[in-house]
Design a protein around this motif. Sequence first.
Motif, PDB file in Angstrom:
ATOM      1  N   PHE A   3      35.297  52.325  40.641  1.00  0.00           N
ATOM      2  CA  PHE A   3      36.469  51.466  40.668  1.00  0.00           C
ATOM      3  C   PHE A   3      36.081  50.061  41.093  1.00  0.00           C
ATOM      4  N   GLY A   4      36.756  49.081  40.547  1.00  0.00           N
ATOM      5  CA  GLY A   4      36.619  47.701  40.967  1.00  0.00           C
ATOM      6  C   GLY A   4      37.961  47.231  41.502  1.00  0.00           C
ATOM      7  N   ILE A   5      37.913  46.441  42.540  1.00  0.00           N
ATOM      8  CA  ILE A   5      39.138  45.876  43.108  1.00  0.00           C
ATOM      9  C   ILE A   5      38.951  44.376  43.224  1.00  0.00           C
ATOM     10  N   ILE A   6      39.831  43.652  42.571  1.00  0.00           N
ATOM     11  CA  ILE A   6      39.830  42.191  42.641  1.00  0.00           C
ATOM     12  C   ILE A   6      40.948  41.809  43.600  1.00  0.00           C
ATOM     13  N   GLY A   7      40.553  41.318  44.748  1.00  0.00           N
ATOM     14  CA  GLY A   7      41.493  41.020  45.816  1.00  0.00           C
ATOM     15  C   GLY A   7      41.217  41.937  46.988  1.00  0.00           C
ATOM     16  N   GLY A  33      33.645  35.436  47.639  1.00  0.00           N
ATOM     17  CA  GLY A  33      32.343  36.014  47.314  1.00  0.00           C
ATOM     18  C   GLY A  33      31.966  37.196  48.177  1.00  0.00           C
ATOM     19  N   PRO A  34      30.930  37.909  47.766  1.00  0.00           N
ATOM     20  CA  PRO A  34      30.526  39.152  48.432  1.00  0.00           C
ATOM     21  C   PRO A  34      30.170  38.997  49.910  1.00  0.00           C
ATOM     22  N   GLY A  51      31.069  42.823  45.829  1.00  0.00           N
ATOM     23  CA  GLY A  51      30.531  42.263  44.596  1.00  0.00           C
ATOM     24  C   GLY A  51      31.305  41.038  44.180  1.00  0.00           C
ATOM     25  N   THR A  52      30.879  40.467  43.086  1.00  0.00           N
ATOM     26  CA  THR A  52      31.609  39.335  42.521  1.00  0.00           C
ATOM     27  C   THR A  52      32.833  39.862  41.775  1.00  0.00           C
ATOM     28  N   ALA A  57      35.242  43.644  37.904  1.00  0.00           N
ATOM     29  CA  ALA A  57      35.927  43.764  36.617  1.00  0.00           C
ATOM     30  C   ALA A  57      35.171  44.644  35.633  1.00  0.00           C
ATOM     31  N   ALA A  58      33.881  44.850  35.852  1.00  0.00           N
ATOM     32  CA  ALA A  58      33.071  45.668  34.954  1.00  0.00           C
ATOM     33  C   ALA A  58      33.164  47.165  35.263  1.00  0.00           C
TER      34      ALA A  58
END
Length: 82
Positions: A3-7, A33-34, A51-52, A57-58
Amino acid sequence: MDFGIIGAGTIGQGIAGHLVTAGHRVVLSNRRGPDALSDTVARLGPLAIAGTVAEAAAAEMVFLAVRWPDIPAALADVSAAG
């Protein structure tokens, strides 16, 4: 599943905590940033990494945990293809 989490505010950290507890790997990202997330991922444990935004998002499944007005800026560096 990855899973990726933006925020990485309260909501993003809450989602990450539940996912890690369930045994999933999580890439947590924010606009700073990380490096700004080292304490957070240390608290979440070895299944969480910082991560970035592009790295988050990937992931196979991505959560967007930012305020509505911040969506364009949060996704500015992410291509439509991921």
